[in-house]
Design a protein around this motif. Structure first.
Motif, PDB file in Angstrom:
ATOM      1  N   THR A   1       3.959  64.669 -37.762  1.00 40.61           N
ATOM      2  CA  THR A   1       4.062  65.305 -36.453  1.00 40.61           C
ATOM      3  C   THR A   1       3.919  66.815 -36.619  1.00 40.61           C
ATOM      4  OG1 THR A   1       6.455  65.632 -36.589  1.00 40.61           O
ATOM      5  CG2 THR A   1       5.664  63.502 -35.739  1.00 40.61           C
ATOM      6  N   VAL A   2       3.729  67.495 -35.497  1.00 38.01           N
ATOM      7  CA  VAL A   2       3.639  68.948 -35.545  1.00 38.01           C
ATOM      8  C   VAL A   2       4.939  69.535 -36.096  1.00 38.01           C
ATOM      9  CG1 VAL A   2       3.489  71.027 -34.124  1.00 38.01           C
ATOM     10  CG2 VAL A   2       1.923  69.119 -33.707  1.00 38.01           C
ATOM     11  N   ALA A   3       6.071  69.018 -35.635  1.00 35.62           N
ATOM     12  CA  ALA A   3       7.362  69.532 -36.102  1.00 35.62           C
ATOM     13  C   ALA A   3       7.527  69.327 -37.602  1.00 35.62           C
ATOM     14  CB  ALA A   3       8.497  68.848 -35.341  1.00 35.62           C
ATOM     15  N   GLU A   4       7.142  68.146 -38.107  1.00 38.57           N
ATOM     16  CA  GLU A   4       7.246  67.878 -39.541  1.00 38.57           C
ATOM     17  C   GLU A   4       6.334  68.798 -40.337  1.00 38.57           C
ATOM     18  OE1 GLU A   4       8.287  63.079 -39.440  1.00 38.57           O
ATOM     19  OE2 GLU A   4       6.195  63.770 -39.434  1.00 38.57           O
ATOM     20  N   THR A   5       5.127  69.010 -39.823  1.00 36.33           N
ATOM     21  CA  THR A   5       4.167  69.872 -40.506  1.00 36.33           C
ATOM     22  C   THR A   5       4.700  71.292 -40.643  1.00 36.33           C
ATOM     23  OG1 THR A   5       2.273  68.573 -39.756  1.00 36.33           O
ATOM     24  CG2 THR A   5       1.853  70.860 -40.340  1.00 36.33           C
ATOM     25  N   ARG A   6       5.235  71.816 -39.567  1.00 39.76           N
ATOM     26  CA  ARG A   6       5.714  73.194 -39.594  1.00 39.76           C
ATOM     27  C   ARG A   6       6.991  73.335 -40.416  1.00 39.76           C
ATOM     28  NH1 ARG A   6       4.075  74.697 -33.287  1.00 39.76           N
ATOM     29  NH2 ARG A   6       1.838  74.348 -33.632  1.00 39.76           N
ATOM     30  N   ALA A   7       7.841  72.333 -40.359  1.00 36.35           N
ATOM     31  CA  ALA A   7       9.054  72.366 -41.181  1.00 36.35           C
ATOM     32  C   ALA A   7       8.700  72.337 -42.662  1.00 36.35           C
ATOM     33  CB  ALA A   7       9.962  71.197 -40.823  1.00 36.35           C
ATOM     34  N   ALA A   8       7.698  71.525 -43.018  1.00 29.60           N
ATOM     35  CA  ALA A   8       7.275  71.442 -44.417  1.00 29.60           C
ATOM     36  C   ALA A   8       6.697  72.762 -44.892  1.00 29.60           C
ATOM     37  CB  ALA A   8       6.249  70.319 -44.583  1.00 29.60           C
ATOM     38  N   LEU A   9       5.933  73.418 -44.029  1.00 26.16           N
ATOM     39  CA  LEU A   9       5.365  74.704 -44.421  1.00 26.16           C
ATOM     40  C   LEU A   9       6.462  75.759 -44.562  1.00 26.16           C
ATOM     41  CD1 LEU A   9       2.890  76.314 -45.121  1.00 26.16           C
ATOM     42  CD2 LEU A   9       2.542  76.767 -42.698  1.00 26.16           C
ATOM     43  N   ALA A  10       7.444  75.711 -43.685  1.00 27.49           N
ATOM     44  CA  ALA A  10       8.570  76.643 -43.803  1.00 27.49           C
ATOM     45  C   ALA A  10       9.281  76.452 -45.139  1.00 27.49           C
ATOM     46  CB  ALA A  10       9.547  76.441 -42.646  1.00 27.49           C
ATOM     47  N   THR A  11       9.406  75.192 -45.561  1.00 27.07           N
ATOM     48  CA  THR A  11      10.027  74.906 -46.855  1.00 27.07           C
ATOM     49  C   THR A  11       9.174  75.440 -47.993  1.00 27.07           C
ATOM     50  OG1 THR A  11      11.118  72.929 -45.984  1.00 27.07           O
ATOM     51  CG2 THR A  11      10.821  73.058 -48.376  1.00 27.07           C
TER      52      THR A  11
ATOM     53  N   GLY B   1      -7.188  72.408 -40.790  1.00 24.97           N
ATOM     54  CA  GLY B   1      -8.052  71.232 -40.817  1.00 24.97           C
ATOM     55  C   GLY B   1      -7.463  70.063 -41.572  1.00 24.97           C
ATOM     56  N   PHE B   2      -6.305  70.271 -42.192  1.00 26.49           N
ATOM     57  CA  PHE B   2      -5.710  69.221 -43.026  1.00 26.49           C
ATOM     58  C   PHE B   2      -4.330  68.801 -42.517  1.00 26.49           C
ATOM     59  CE2 PHE B   2      -8.717  71.657 -45.483  1.00 26.49           C
ATOM     60  CZ  PHE B   2      -9.492  70.668 -46.053  1.00 26.49           C
ATOM     61  N   THR B   3      -3.971  69.267 -41.326  1.00 22.32           N
ATOM     62  CA  THR B   3      -2.700  68.879 -40.727  1.00 22.32           C
ATOM     63  C   THR B   3      -2.954  68.400 -39.303  1.00 22.32           C
ATOM     64  OG1 THR B   3      -2.233  71.077 -39.812  1.00 22.32           O
ATOM     65  CG2 THR B   3      -1.512  70.653 -42.076  1.00 22.32           C
ATOM     66  N   VAL B   4      -1.892  67.977 -38.652  1.00 24.75           N
ATOM     67  CA  VAL B   4      -1.998  67.408 -37.313  1.00 24.75           C
ATOM     68  C   VAL B   4      -2.136  68.477 -36.234  1.00 24.75           C
ATOM     69  CG1 VAL B   4       0.487  67.372 -36.859  1.00 24.75           C
ATOM     70  CG2 VAL B   4      -0.991  65.624 -35.831  1.00 24.75           C
ATOM     71  N   ASP B   5      -1.959  69.737 -36.577  1.00 27.07           N
ATOM     72  CA  ASP B   5      -1.991  70.806 -35.579  1.00 27.07           C
ATOM     73  C   ASP B   5      -3.285  70.815 -34.781  1.00 27.07           C
ATOM     74  OD1 ASP B   5       0.487  72.462 -36.040  1.00 27.07           O
ATOM     75  OD2 ASP B   5      -0.333  72.405 -38.062  1.00 27.07           O
TER      76      ASP B   5
ATOM     77  N   HIS C   1     -12.402  76.300 -40.047  1.00 28.61           N
ATOM     78  CA  HIS C   1     -13.737  75.928 -40.507  1.00 28.61           C
ATOM     79  C   HIS C   1     -14.778  76.122 -39.408  1.00 28.61           C
ATOM     80  CE1 HIS C   1     -11.240  73.885 -43.497  1.00 28.61           C
ATOM     81  NE2 HIS C   1     -12.309  73.823 -44.268  1.00 28.61           N
ATOM     82  N   ALA C   2     -15.954  76.551 -39.804  1.00 24.73           N
ATOM     83  CA  ALA C   2     -17.079  76.536 -38.882  1.00 24.73           C
ATOM     84  C   ALA C   2     -17.344  75.087 -38.486  1.00 24.73           C
ATOM     85  CB  ALA C   2     -18.313  77.148 -39.538  1.00 24.73           C
ATOM     86  N   PRO C   3     -17.702  74.831 -37.228  1.00 22.51           N
ATOM     87  CA  PRO C   3     -17.819  73.444 -36.736  1.00 22.51           C
ATOM     88  C   PRO C   3     -18.855  72.626 -37.499  1.00 22.51           C
ATOM     89  CG  PRO C   3     -17.854  75.017 -34.919  1.00 22.51           C
ATOM     90  CD  PRO C   3     -17.966  75.822 -36.173  1.00 22.51           C
ATOM     91  N   ILE C   4     -18.483  71.365 -37.790  1.00 22.83           N
ATOM     92  CA  ILE C   4     -19.402  70.405 -38.404  1.00 22.83           C
ATOM     93  C   ILE C   4     -19.259  69.098 -37.639  1.00 22.83           C
ATOM     94  CG2 ILE C   4     -20.141  69.251 -40.515  1.00 22.83           C
ATOM     95  CD1 ILE C   4     -18.632  71.375 -42.096  1.00 22.83           C
ATOM     96  N   PRO C   5     -20.247  68.730 -36.829  1.00 28.91           N
ATOM     97  CA  PRO C   5     -20.146  67.499 -36.027  1.00 28.91           C
ATOM     98  C   PRO C   5     -19.940  66.266 -36.903  1.00 28.91           C
ATOM     99  CG  PRO C   5     -21.986  68.865 -35.282  1.00 28.91           C
ATOM    100  CD  PRO C   5     -21.492  69.472 -36.562  1.00 28.91           C
ATOM    101  N   GLY C   6     -19.139  65.320 -36.371  1.00 29.69           N
ATOM    102  CA  GLY C   6     -18.931  64.058 -37.061  1.00 29.69           C
ATOM    103  C   GLY C   6     -17.992  64.112 -38.243  1.00 29.69           C
ATOM    104  N   THR C   7     -17.238  65.211 -38.381  1.00 27.17           N
ATOM    105  CA  THR C   7     -16.297  65.349 -39.493  1.00 27.17           C
ATOM    106  C   THR C   7     -14.939  65.783 -38.944  1.00 27.17           C
ATOM    107  OG1 THR C   7     -16.598  67.717 -39.925  1.00 27.17           O
ATOM    108  CG2 THR C   7     -18.242  66.203 -40.862  1.00 27.17           C
ATOM    109  N   ARG C   8     -13.964  65.949 -39.835  1.00 27.62           N
ATOM    110  CA  ARG C   8     -12.647  66.427 -39.415  1.00 27.62           C
ATOM    111  C   ARG C   8     -12.718  67.857 -38.879  1.00 27.62           C
ATOM    112  NH1 ARG C   8      -8.700  66.724 -44.371  1.00 27.62           N
ATOM    113  NH2 ARG C   8      -9.746  64.804 -45.008  1.00 27.62           N
ATOM    114  N   PHE C   9     -13.842  68.524 -39.113  1.00 26.11           N
ATOM    115  CA  PHE C   9     -14.022  69.894 -38.642  1.00 26.11           C
ATOM    116  C   PHE C   9     -14.888  69.953 -37.380  1.00 26.11           C
ATOM    117  CE2 PHE C   9     -13.976  70.109 -43.414  1.00 26.11           C
ATOM    118  CZ  PHE C   9     -12.618  70.358 -43.514  1.00 26.11           C
ATOM    119  N   GLU C  10     -15.010  68.842 -36.680  1.00 28.61           N
ATOM    120  CA  GLU C  10     -15.779  68.828 -35.445  1.00 28.61           C
ATOM    121  C   GLU C  10     -15.085  69.688 -34.389  1.00 28.61           C
ATOM    122  OE1 GLU C  10     -18.189  65.688 -32.627  1.00 28.61           O
ATOM    123  OE2 GLU C  10     -16.723  64.932 -34.063  1.00 28.61           O
TER     124      GLU C  10
END
Length: 303
Positions: free
Chosen positions: A203-213, A239-243, A270-279
């Motif tokens: 989740t967003v909350a988990e992601t941010r808490a982990a980064l704070a840690t 690009g590697f988290t749920v944010d 990331h600069a946009p790349i269609p069809g990928t996680r960076f779309e």
């Protein structure tokens, strides 16, 4: 907080390559980075994938103000002497606009292309520490003779020296204790993509808490080596988290503000790349690029 971009080395032909990097500068990004891999994961594995260093040399030739660098270079296929020579050359070609991103690498992907047995995490950390330490010497001395478990150098000359003194800045990736200590000892910046254990499934909350840690552990590593944590830049590669950083400029700004509050000083999209996680809609990417002045005003909760 600074706003930067990452351009994967997938452009085919000189015109497309030049256009991508010139555009990043025209859009006003602080820096433009690229990956330094022999290849990468699906859906890029069997498609175009260029070498980072000729790509960055091309970028240096067609830009004049934007910083350039890798996120990240690893020991999977680099020797410190040859990597130092690439960095030194690019620093000169760009008139001192290079940041060298460094990471330990994984036991997947391009780690197996050159053969050899997979390394345990501990052994990868050993190899990485030696790479960073040797690079630090090579890029601050005219002539270096070095020996170690993994690498050696005999009268390796790095002339002329880096435009940036005492050397190009290192941005060191590392989520574990040893990587963070290396960043505290040798880095001008620390790089994270978030907590790998949470990734895009949390989740967003988990992601941010982990980064704070993570940042709290990094601050402790700085304290252990007698360094003020405020002197170490903290870079988040998105690009590697749920944010939500791709749907709209407003959502990106909200996310960036939250991370600035945790202590992140540079955010990379990331600069946009269609069809990928960076779309991403290209219009949104351009709108995000205009947020640089607003992000620059964001104060860090740790400043």
């Amino acid at each position: 907080m600074r706003l930067s971009t990452c351009i994967l080395p997938i452009a085919t032909g000189p015109a497309a390559t030049k256009e991508a990097w010139q555009r990043a500068e025209l859009l006003g990004f602080h820096a433009a980075y690229t990956y330094d891999h022999l290849n990468w994961e699906e859906p890029f594995l069997d498609g175009p994938w260029g070498d980072a260093w000729p790509t960055l040399a091309t970028a240096a030739a067609v830009t004049s103000t934007i910083r350039l660098g890798t996120l990240v270079s690893t020991p999977n296929f680099h020797h410190p002497v040859t990597l130092a020579k690439k960095v030194l050359t690019l620093d000169g070609l760009s008139d001192g606009r290079v940041t060298l991103g460094l990471g330990a690498g994984t036991d997947e992907g391009d780690s197996r292309i050159l053969g050899g047995d997979p390394l345990t995490p501990g052994r990868r950390a050993d190899r990485f520490a030696e790479l960073v330490e040797h690079l630090d010497v090579l890029l601050t001395q005219d002539v270096s003779t070095l020996s170690g478990e993994w690498y050696s150098a005999v009268e390796a000359r790095m002339l002329p020296r880096c435009v940036q003194r005492p050397r190009v800045p290192f941005a060191i990736a590392g989520g574990g204790p040893r990587g963070m200590r290396l960043a505290a000892q040798h880095g001008q910046a620390w790089v994270t993509t978030g907590d790998d254990q949470i990734g895009r499934g949390g989740t967003v909350a988990e992601t941010r808490a982990a980064l704070a840690t993570q940042i709290a552990r990094l601050d402790a590593a700085c304290a252990d080596v007698g360094r003020d944590p405020a002197t170490l830049e903290k870079i988040l590669l998105t690009g590697f988290t749920v944010d939500d950083v791709h749907s709209a400029a407003e959502a990106f700004l909200e996310t960036a503000a939250a991370y600035a509050g945790l202590g992140i000083t540079e955010i990379v999209i990331h600069a946009p790349i269609p069809g990928t996680r960076f779309e991403m809609d290209d219009r949104v990417y351009c709108e995000i690029a205009t947020l640089g002045p607003e992000l620059a005003l964001l104060g860090s909760a740790r400043s």
